[in-house]
Design an enzyme around this catalytic site. Sequence first.
Site, mmCIF file in Angstrom:
data_model
loop_
_atom_site.group_PDB
_atom_site.id
_atom_site.type_symbol
_atom_site.label_atom_id
_atom_site.label_comp_id
_atom_site.label_asym_id
_atom_site.label_seq_id
_atom_site.Cartn_x
_atom_site.Cartn_y
_atom_site.Cartn_z
ATOM 1 N N ASP A 204 0.830 -1.203 0.000
ATOM 2 C CA ASP A 204 0.000 0.000 0.000
ATOM 3 C C ASP A 204 0.867 1.257 0.000
ATOM 4 O O ASP A 204 1.875 1.324 0.710
ATOM 5 C CB ASP A 204 -0.864 -0.039 1.283
ATOM 6 C CG ASP A 204 -1.913 1.047 1.326
ATOM 7 O OD1 ASP A 204 -2.734 1.109 0.398
ATOM 8 O OD2 ASP A 204 -1.916 1.833 2.291
ATOM 9 N N GLU A 244 1.603 -0.332 -5.113
ATOM 10 C CA GLU A 244 0.725 0.785 -5.496
ATOM 11 C C GLU A 244 1.590 2.044 -5.591
ATOM 12 O O GLU A 244 1.939 2.641 -4.575
ATOM 13 C CB GLU A 244 -0.363 0.978 -4.434
ATOM 14 C CG GLU A 244 -1.342 2.067 -4.810
ATOM 15 C CD GLU A 244 -2.106 2.670 -3.631
ATOM 16 O OE1 GLU A 244 -3.157 3.265 -3.864
ATOM 17 O OE2 GLU A 244 -1.639 2.560 -2.473
#
Length: 553
Positions: A204, A244
Amino acid sequence: MNPADTSDLWWRTAVFYCLDVETFQDSDGDGSGDFAGLARRMDDLAALGITCIWLMPFQPTPDLDDGYDITDFYGVASRLGDLGRVVETIRVAHDRGIRVVMDLVVNHTSDRHPWFIAARRSKNSRYRDYYVWRDHPPRKQQPTVFPGEEASTWELDERTGQYYLHSFYRHQPDLNLGNPEVRAEIARIIGFWLKLGIDGFRVDAVPFLITAPGSPNEKDPHAFLRELHRFVGRREGSAMLLGEVGLPHDQQLDYFGTAAPELDLQFDFVTAQSAFLCFARGEAEPLARALASRPEVDVSQGWAMFLRNHDELSLELLADDEKQEVFDAFAPEEDQRVYGRGIIRRLAPMLDGDPRRLRLAYSLLFSLPGAPTLFYGEEIGMGELDTSLRREAVRGPMQWDAGRNGGFSTAPASRLKRPVATGGYAPEHINVHDQSRDPDSLWTFISGLTSRYRSTPEIAWGRLSVLDAGDPRVLAHESATDEVAFLAVHNFSAEAVTVALPGWGAGRDVTVLLDSSSNTAPDAAAPDEEGRLRLDGYGFRWLKSVPPSSVPG
Ligand code: NOJ
């Protein structure tokens, strides 16, 4: 490249499927999805042909950012199950040849994580340096990710009189990755989940991980990612890191690693956003441009392609006028937009539920080099919920059948975290049960795509080139290995077109792998002698050419 050399690089050819256990399948009627429910649905996922599940965060959480605010990295939110259920679910997935990766959310914790509770008790706490503190917020601050919801990325802690960094919400204090003890904690977390059978991580918010201001990390910001990659490889050679990184292509290159490998895969945000510009304009140029800017990466690394995910469809990598074009086309109402940059809608309603346009979009997703990634419910064309739910509007309960709560849960509707869709996208119209029995449904089309994709490894392994099809409405792209050439042609406009690719496939055996028009006779679907191809409005075709077979005697 010899397939035998690449079989361990499974992520390069994976079909990812992102889901939130909480909204997928409730097994015990308490209104929340759970691991037991997911395990029960594994055969449906196997039938769809996906090869890797990406689990959104499932750990204990106050749930102020849909689970991306974790209070115990080693736990499981009790409404979703327990560690035993997680391990069982992974086993059931592996049994069907499906891998399981999970979100690794270590840029921050919840402010209710015991580390932060201890850290804010006193400046002398042994956990104080797990977070990033300043006496005054720096004059030059990074802009907040959530404009309108947060005014700053620094929050005063009244008790100790210092400010802490929070790149996201104020209840998500950033971890201090410059602190070796924090990095050791992260390694233990990774080691723990790998031992339980997890096959990799969707990392993330990667750019935030390496830019904590003032930390020793600043001198060599990428050292952490290199260390992470080395550690994962040491513990489990076949595990991978999917990052990401919502940045332009040239900046993404740094995150694959220049000195040593960092991320194995990265989502291709530039290409995804450009695809929406193509859908809006009915023209192919934005995608051709995006693909041309894709940097070359090592053979063990690659891209994950997606159209929609669990967040807003961010358009921040487009120019302002391009962003406006996409807003005008797909989010005409102000309440369909968030943070001045994104759209909180699912794909099917954005494309007016038009089966031709939806098929075009998914054909593109699976034909572009990069592991295709589906967000749960895309396979049936689910719609978004009321946009007053903001980003959560796209995270409604999965629609399995036309029954109560769409087959998601037997609980009274009032107990569900999010309501079931109503109107044209309600479960009585859009559900897996009906579509998986209907040869003309989106589900059937997508399961066909997964199987075509899986039997056409050239898509992932070939050298990509965008060909000139002589028509601005059409994207023609080829992935070629030494022997095999894969060609995909997509018409973004509503009008039928005839394009010319002179010489393509000449003197070779050409097969049609996929054709949007089931009415095209097979010999008319391949290019004619002049390389001409006819496509319907929003039509597409996949072709493969191989050296001519030797004609006997
Ligand atoms: C990115 C996730 O995709 C998003 O949903 C979340 O809010 C932020 N990271 C913060 O963890």
